[in-house]
Design a protein around this motif. Structure first.
Motif, PDB file in Angstrom:
ATOM      1  N   PRO A   1       0.831  -1.213   0.000  1.00  0.00           N
ATOM      2  CA  PRO A   1       0.000   0.000   0.000  1.00  0.00           C
ATOM      3  C   PRO A   1       0.862   1.258   0.000  1.00  0.00           C
ATOM      4  CG  PRO A   1       0.080  -0.942   2.188  1.00  0.00           C
ATOM      5  CD  PRO A   1       0.798  -1.906   1.292  1.00  0.00           C
ATOM      6  N   LYS A   2       0.352   2.289  -0.620  1.00  0.00           N
ATOM      7  CA  LYS A   2       1.031   3.583  -0.601  1.00  0.00           C
ATOM      8  C   LYS A   2       0.352   4.463   0.444  1.00  0.00           C
ATOM      9  CE  LYS A   2       2.709   3.520  -5.356  1.00  0.00           C
ATOM     10  NZ  LYS A   2       2.603   2.064  -5.442  1.00  0.00           N
ATOM     11  N   LYS A   3       1.146   5.259   1.142  1.00  0.00           N
ATOM     12  CA  LYS A   3       0.618   6.068   2.239  1.00  0.00           C
ATOM     13  C   LYS A   3       0.949   7.536   2.011  1.00  0.00           C
ATOM     14  CE  LYS A   3       2.667   6.019   6.257  1.00  0.00           C
ATOM     15  NZ  LYS A   3       3.169   5.584   7.581  1.00  0.00           N
ATOM     16  N   GLU A   4      -0.015   8.390   2.327  1.00  0.00           N
ATOM     17  CA  GLU A   4       0.180   9.835   2.181  1.00  0.00           C
ATOM     18  C   GLU A   4      -0.342  10.536   3.431  1.00  0.00           C
ATOM     19  OE1 GLU A   4      -1.474  13.535  -0.590  1.00  0.00           O
ATOM     20  OE2 GLU A   4      -1.865  11.462  -1.172  1.00  0.00           O
ATOM     21  N   ASP A   5       0.476  11.416   4.001  1.00  0.00           N
ATOM     22  CA  ASP A   5       0.022  12.240   5.119  1.00  0.00           C
ATOM     23  C   ASP A   5      -0.859  13.356   4.569  1.00  0.00           C
ATOM     24  OD1 ASP A   5       1.367  10.786   7.068  1.00  0.00           O
ATOM     25  OD2 ASP A   5       3.215  11.917   6.778  1.00  0.00           O
ATOM     26  N   MET A   6      -2.103  13.378   5.016  1.00  0.00           N
ATOM     27  CA  MET A   6      -3.069  14.323   4.470  1.00  0.00           C
ATOM     28  C   MET A   6      -2.822  15.743   4.972  1.00  0.00           C
ATOM     29  SD  MET A   6      -5.492  13.289   2.407  1.00  0.00           S
ATOM     30  CE  MET A   6      -6.832  14.392   2.778  1.00  0.00           C
ATOM     31  N   ASP A   7      -2.947  16.694   4.076  1.00  0.00           N
ATOM     32  CA  ASP A   7      -2.980  18.103   4.453  1.00  0.00           C
ATOM     33  C   ASP A   7      -4.441  18.452   4.725  1.00  0.00           C
ATOM     34  OD1 ASP A   7      -2.799  20.805   4.816  1.00  0.00           O
ATOM     35  OD2 ASP A   7      -2.410  21.277   2.707  1.00  0.00           O
ATOM     36  N   THR A   8      -4.844  18.323   5.986  1.00  0.00           N
ATOM     37  CA  THR A   8      -6.257  18.494   6.319  1.00  0.00           C
ATOM     38  C   THR A   8      -6.701  19.955   6.301  1.00  0.00           C
ATOM     39  OG1 THR A   8      -5.585  18.350   8.641  1.00  0.00           O
ATOM     40  CG2 THR A   8      -6.498  16.368   7.634  1.00  0.00           C
ATOM     41  N   SER A   9      -5.758  20.872   6.060  1.00  0.00           N
ATOM     42  CA  SER A   9      -6.164  22.273   5.937  1.00  0.00           C
ATOM     43  C   SER A   9      -7.000  22.500   4.675  1.00  0.00           C
ATOM     44  CB  SER A   9      -4.942  23.196   5.924  1.00  0.00           C
ATOM     45  OG  SER A   9      -4.151  22.967   4.775  1.00  0.00           O
ATOM     46  N   ILE A  10      -7.068  21.508   3.784  1.00  0.00           N
ATOM     47  CA  ILE A  10      -7.881  21.644   2.574  1.00  0.00           C
ATOM     48  C   ILE A  10      -9.365  21.788   2.905  1.00  0.00           C
ATOM     49  CG2 ILE A  10      -6.255  20.395   1.100  1.00  0.00           C
ATOM     50  CD1 ILE A  10      -8.028  17.927   1.358  1.00  0.00           C
ATOM     51  N   THR A  11      -9.748  21.456   4.140  1.00  0.00           N
ATOM     52  CA  THR A  11     -11.155  21.584   4.533  1.00  0.00           C
ATOM     53  C   THR A  11     -11.427  22.865   5.321  1.00  0.00           C
ATOM     54  OG1 THR A  11     -10.793  20.339   6.590  1.00  0.00           O
ATOM     55  CG2 THR A  11     -11.420  19.081   4.636  1.00  0.00           C
ATOM     56  N   ASN A  12     -10.414  23.710   5.515  1.00  0.00           N
ATOM     57  CA  ASN A  12     -10.580  24.893   6.371  1.00  0.00           C
ATOM     58  C   ASN A  12     -11.613  25.882   5.846  1.00  0.00           C
ATOM     59  OD1 ASN A  12      -8.673  23.883   8.096  1.00  0.00           O
ATOM     60  ND2 ASN A  12      -7.110  25.421   7.675  1.00  0.00           N
ATOM     61  N   ASP A  13     -11.868  25.856   4.533  1.00  0.00           N
ATOM     62  CA  ASP A  13     -12.803  26.818   3.960  1.00  0.00           C
ATOM     63  C   ASP A  13     -14.263  26.413   4.160  1.00  0.00           C
ATOM     64  OD1 ASP A  13     -12.370  24.630   2.214  1.00  0.00           O
ATOM     65  OD2 ASP A  13     -13.218  25.752   0.544  1.00  0.00           O
ATOM     66  N   LEU A  14     -14.505  25.202   4.647  1.00  0.00           N
ATOM     67  CA  LEU A  14     -15.878  24.733   4.814  1.00  0.00           C
ATOM     68  C   LEU A  14     -16.520  25.363   6.047  1.00  0.00           C
ATOM     69  CD1 LEU A  14     -15.389  20.944   3.973  1.00  0.00           C
ATOM     70  CD2 LEU A  14     -16.291  22.746   2.489  1.00  0.00           C
ATOM     71  N   ASP A  15     -17.800  25.662   5.935  1.00  0.00           N
ATOM     72  CA  ASP A  15     -18.520  26.331   7.014  1.00  0.00           C
ATOM     73  C   ASP A  15     -18.699  25.378   8.197  1.00  0.00           C
ATOM     74  OD1 ASP A  15     -21.248  27.028   8.437  1.00  0.00           O
ATOM     75  OD2 ASP A  15     -20.576  28.862   7.442  1.00  0.00           O
ATOM     76  N   PRO A  16     -18.252  25.773   9.403  1.00  0.00           N
ATOM     77  CA  PRO A  16     -18.329  24.858  10.548  1.00  0.00           C
ATOM     78  C   PRO A  16     -19.754  24.488  10.947  1.00  0.00           C
ATOM     79  CG  PRO A  16     -17.610  27.049  11.243  1.00  0.00           C
ATOM     80  CD  PRO A  16     -17.574  27.036   9.753  1.00  0.00           C
ATOM     81  N   LEU A  17     -20.694  25.413  10.803  1.00  0.00           N
ATOM     82  CA  LEU A  17     -22.063  25.091  11.203  1.00  0.00           C
ATOM     83  C   LEU A  17     -22.710  24.123  10.216  1.00  0.00           C
ATOM     84  CD1 LEU A  17     -23.750  25.990  13.661  1.00  0.00           C
ATOM     85  CD2 LEU A  17     -25.096  27.359  12.078  1.00  0.00           C
TER      86      LEU A  17
END
Length: 346
Positions: free
Chosen positions: A135-151
């Protein structure tokens, strides 16, 4: 066309992160008949994906959660409607174990690309012909979801409750963007509480609905409101795009009942963050209160949710140690900026 096949479950965050990463143009969202565990989350995910422009074409597809042979037939029927030229990714992150194993086996037989998002934000790729062997593994850059509205994320995650009142969505005003945080730190250090700091947060914050932020004073002031606005301001200065204050939750099927109010909610690096603010001059908190906060955090924001306690006075050492061991972060008035900055940078 980039196409994703995935399974809905109560935890919606892994689905959202994978969709943001892979950016499919079409999603087939498999779900069982279980309303609480699968069908309900599938409906909410579908609405969230289309409303937030993550994917325009989301198709719900019912599949059995207790019969591997029947699941295989359902999966085969689904594939018959997908063009051979489509670039298909099978996401096995969601669903119960039987559905996940069944879909993995079917995808391997068809020599399809498979992905799985681990809880620590590692994305695994299982590719033909080796699959589990290499399997290949990648550490996700989870900041890609920062623009989503929290509510909107909160509404998507909630199952047994709903948002009865959105509260206020706060962003920085032009004056707030220019304000030096060092001045805020000095005022907080010299004050007994947030309410005594005399920080004009109403000039630094604006509501996205166009209404002014009004300073609560005298008999109309709600205890802790000054603290909530100041903490929201510091979070925004640290780069959080928007912070919700005072969202009200209500339990489903109980008309008129209020489950609780969330002081502050924001989205950061693939998690929903709940901030609990108490501007008390004495701390009387115990382990049971920490435990209740943890339960509320998971029930409200999912297993990836995080809770931050912001306090004026130190909580007891044994309680603080318990909070740390359970992943609850604590920040104090006299170290507000640096404390929040350290947490958000981890």
């Amino acid at each position: 066309m980039k196409t994703m096949i995935t399974i809905a479950s109560r935890q919606v965050w892994p689905q959202v992160i994978c969709v943001k990463k892979i950016a499919p143009q079409k999603i087939y969202l498999l779900h069982s008949r279980n309303e609480e565990e699968s069908h309900g989350p599938a409906l909410r995910l579908s609405e969230f994906m289309t409303k937030n422009h993550l994917c325009a074409d989301v198709y719900l597809h019912e599949a059995p959660d207790n019969d591997p042979l029947c699941f295989a037939k359902t999966f085969e029927a689904l594939l018959s409607g997908i063009k051979n030229s489509d670039e298909v990714t099978v996401n096995i992150t969601g669903g119960n174990k039987l559905m996940t194993i069944s879909m993995y086996n079917q995808a391997v037989k068809k020599r399809m690309k498979i992905v799985y998002l681990e809880r620590n934000k590692e994305l695994f790729y299982f590719l033909p012909p080796d699959y589990l062997e290499n399997p290949k593994k990648e550490d996700m850059d989870t900041s890609i979801t920062n623009d989503l509205d929290p509510l909107e994320l909160l509404k998507c995650q909630l199952g047994g409750s709903y948002v009865n009142n959105d509260g206020e969505c706060l962003v920085l005003s032009n004056e707030g963007k220019m304000q030096n945080l060092e001045e805020i730190n000095v005022k907080l250090a010299k004050s007994v509480s947030f309410a005594d700091a005399n920080i004009p947060y109403e000039n630094y914050l604006v509501r996205t609905d166009g209404e002014r932020v009004r300073r609560e004073e005298g008999k109309t002031a709600r205890f802790g409101s000054h603290m909530e606005y100041i903490v929201a301001f510091v979070l925004l200065k640290l780069g959080i795009p928007r912070v919700y204050r005072g969202a009200m939750l209500a339990p489903l099927n109980l008309h008129g009942a209020i489950e609780g109010e969330l002081d502050l909610v924001f989205n950061h690096r693939g998690r929903l963050w709940l901030v609990d603010c108490k501007d008390k001059k004495k701390s009387s908190e115990g382990i049971n209160e920490i435990r209740r906060s943890m339960i509320q955090s998971i029930e409200t924001g999912g297993i990836l949710a995080k809770t931050i306690y912001v306090r004026t006075k130190l909580i007891p050492d044994n309680v603080n140690a318990y909070a740390k061991s359970r992943g609850v972060e604590t920040v104090y008035k006299n170290n507000l900026f640096n404390g929040l900055k350290e947490i958000l940078m981890r």
